[in-house]
Design a protein around this motif. Structure first.
Motif, PDB file in Angstrom:
ATOM      1  N   ASP A 273     -35.150  -3.752  12.445  1.00 26.87           N
ATOM      2  CA  ASP A 273     -36.575  -3.369  12.557  1.00 26.87           C
ATOM      3  C   ASP A 273     -37.213  -4.188  11.386  1.00 26.87           C
ATOM      4  O   ASP A 273     -38.348  -3.548  10.804  1.00 26.87           O
ATOM      5  CB  ASP A 273     -36.947  -1.940  12.213  1.00 26.87           C
TER       6      ASP A 273
ATOM      7  N   GLU B 143     -39.282  -6.937  10.984  1.00 23.57           N
ATOM      8  CA  GLU B 143     -40.664  -7.327  11.036  1.00 23.57           C
ATOM      9  C   GLU B 143     -41.710  -6.100  10.715  1.00 23.57           C
ATOM     10  O   GLU B 143     -42.566  -6.411   9.968  1.00 23.57           O
ATOM     11  CB  GLU B 143     -40.973  -7.664  12.422  1.00 23.57           C
ATOM     12  N   ARG B 144     -41.468  -4.909  11.312  1.00 28.92           N
ATOM     13  CA  ARG B 144     -42.324  -3.746  11.152  1.00 28.92           C
ATOM     14  C   ARG B 144     -42.250  -3.374   9.543  1.00 28.92           C
ATOM     15  O   ARG B 144     -43.085  -3.202   8.972  1.00 28.92           O
ATOM     16  CB  ARG B 144     -41.829  -2.678  11.898  1.00 28.92           C
ATOM     17  N   VAL B 145     -40.926  -3.323   9.236  1.00 29.40           N
ATOM     18  CA  VAL B 145     -40.569  -2.811   7.682  1.00 29.40           C
ATOM     19  C   VAL B 145     -41.330  -3.710   6.768  1.00 29.40           C
ATOM     20  O   VAL B 145     -42.066  -3.368   5.723  1.00 29.40           O
ATOM     21  CB  VAL B 145     -39.077  -2.444   7.298  1.00 29.40           C
TER      22      VAL B 145
ATOM     23  N   GLY C  46     -43.535  -5.779   7.078  1.00 31.90           N
ATOM     24  CA  GLY C  46     -45.040  -5.752   7.463  1.00 31.90           C
ATOM     25  C   GLY C  46     -45.835  -4.588   6.611  1.00 31.90           C
ATOM     26  O   GLY C  46     -46.805  -4.761   5.972  1.00 31.90           O
ATOM     27  N   GLU C  47     -45.063  -3.509   6.701  1.00 32.25           N
ATOM     28  CA  GLU C  47     -45.624  -2.319   6.056  1.00 32.25           C
ATOM     29  C   GLU C  47     -45.865  -2.641   4.605  1.00 32.25           C
ATOM     30  O   GLU C  47     -46.533  -2.068   3.774  1.00 32.25           O
ATOM     31  CB  GLU C  47     -44.893  -1.233   6.245  1.00 32.25           C
ATOM     32  N   ARG C  48     -44.484  -3.288   4.059  1.00 33.93           N
ATOM     33  CA  ARG C  48     -44.492  -3.516   2.498  1.00 33.93           C
ATOM     34  C   ARG C  48     -45.527  -4.513   2.099  1.00 33.93           C
ATOM     35  O   ARG C  48     -46.174  -4.293   1.089  1.00 33.93           O
ATOM     36  CB  ARG C  48     -43.254  -3.835   2.088  1.00 33.93           C
TER      37      ARG C  48
ATOM     38  N   ALA D 105     -48.334  -5.227   3.310  1.00 34.22           N
ATOM     39  CA  ALA D 105     -49.785  -4.934   3.612  1.00 34.22           C
ATOM     40  C   ALA D 105     -50.288  -4.349   2.240  1.00 34.22           C
ATOM     41  O   ALA D 105     -51.491  -4.322   2.075  1.00 34.22           O
ATOM     42  CB  ALA D 105     -49.546  -3.362   4.751  1.00 34.22           C
ATOM     43  N   ALA D 106     -49.435  -3.965   1.304  1.00 31.38           N
ATOM     44  CA  ALA D 106     -49.959  -3.645  -0.147  1.00 31.38           C
ATOM     45  C   ALA D 106     -50.701  -4.922  -0.631  1.00 31.38           C
ATOM     46  O   ALA D 106     -51.079  -4.437  -1.742  1.00 31.38           O
ATOM     47  CB  ALA D 106     -48.876  -2.901  -0.850  1.00 31.38           C
TER      48      ALA D 106
END
Length: 356
Positions: free
Chosen positions: A127, A129-131, A133-135, A137-138
């Motif tokens: 997973d 790409e999602r993980v 991307g969330e990081r 985003a900061a």
């Protein structure tokens, strides 16, 4: 060089040394940095250690434009990049990094590629790409891209060339590491710190290694208990051991430690394990796990191999228990172990270890 460029080059060497001296960012001969000025790029030499930047001559000058042209035209000379070295400035006769071509296609003046254990731990997740991307985003001011796994060298360079025109600030390489770019050394230094903080992963806690028991298990064998305390973490929890032994996660582990990690049965000695492997006609792995007790390393292992044992411990202890993981497949393992450029790097590592 003009005085200002000399000062910038000195700062670049200091940055390279700082990255190379942090075991969580770079291990042994892994990672490479580059600095471009007036059509010439100074890039780390193959087999050298970033931690020695500024103390030893580890950078090679390469002409950028003809190397990029060779890569894009499919010229095989782009793989080793030796045809593009500025010979009169290469006083040590060094060979460019196997990843020189991707440094050349990135337009930024300063490029730092390193094997951040947090980046690797996140980039092997199914997973990812999602993980990631969330990081990231900061850090909304930094443009980042993810790069699918490709063999280091021209296959990876072609993949990076597809996105280079967009001038990404950060490139996260699946099953490999990270690249941070910038127009100045200070810009890259600041971005490295910020990206490292954004990607930070809490490591799995474990108990200390049982050194007395490990020494008993190694007695009479060609193995010894890992001297670096952090390297034992791979064997000290069932989750970390399971992740490490299920497959190959990234290139440098394969190159320096091989494609298999041995696991000792309860009470089994390293000598008995090795004898049984030989009776079966099987190679003896360079690294053995004694579950719950620690790690044994082959006496023949080089300095580069020993730091890769530490790298593996740091990576697997940051991968969440039970998380689906994407491993390199047998074909990808084979192309690394049978690649001349990596065999050259291994030879340099063995030579350096003998001299040490």
């Amino acid at each position: 060089m003009p005085a200002g460029d000399v000062s910038a080059l000195d700062a670049f060497l200091a940055l390279s040394k700082a990255i190379g001296s942090d075991i969580l960012k770079t291990q042994g001969a892994g990672g490479n940095t580059s600095f471009k000025r007036d059509g010439v790029m100074w890039v780390k030499a193959s087999g050298t250690w970033l931690s020695q930047a500024g103390q030893r001559d580890i950078m090679v000058p390469v002409r950028v434009a003809p190397l990029v042209e060779a890569l894009r035209s499919g010229n095989p000379s782009a793989e080793k990049a030796t045809d593009f070295v500025v010979a009169e400035l290469n006083t040590s006769g060094l060979r460019p990094s196997i990843e020189t071509s991707f440094h050349a296609v990135l337009p930024q003046a300063v490029v730092a590629h390193y094997h951040c254990v947090e980046a690797i731990a996140l980039s092997v997740l199914e997973d990812r790409e999602r993980v990631i991307g969330e990081r990231m985003a900061a850090l909304p001011d930094l443009a980042y891209v993810t790069i699918p796994y490709r063999r280091p060298g021209t296959p990876l360079a072609h993949e990076i060339d597809r996105v280079a025109a967009g001038r990404p600030d950060v490139l996260i390489l699946f099953n490999h590491g990270i690249i941070v770019t910038g127009d100045t050394v200070e810009e890259v230094r600041e971005r490295v710190a910020r990206v490292t903080a954004a990607l930070r992963v809490e490591e799995r806690s474990s108990t200390p290694a049982d050194m007395v028991r490990l020494e008993a298990l190694a007695d009479g064998s060609d193995f010894h208990a890992a001297l670096d305390a952090g390297s034992h973490k791979t064997a000290l929890t069932p989750a970390s051991a399971a992740i490490a032994t299920a497959g190959s996660l990234y290139p440098d582990h394969i190159i320096f430690l091989g494609t298999e990690i041995g696991v000792l049965a309860n009470g089994e000695t390293a000598a008995a394990y090795a004898d049984q492997r030989r009776l079966q006609g099987l190679a003896v792995p360079k690294m053995l796990l004694a579950p719950g007790q620690g790690v044994l390393l082959a006496n023949e292992l080089t300095d580069g191999g020993r730091v890769m044992a530490r790298c593996l411990a740091e990576v697997v202890s940051r991968i969440p228990e039970g998380a689906p993981v994407v491993y390199l497949d047998p074909a990808q393992e084979h192309e690394l172990t049978h690649w001349e450029a990596e065999q050259y790097r291994q030879a340099l590592d063995r030579k350096a270890s003998r001299q040490a």
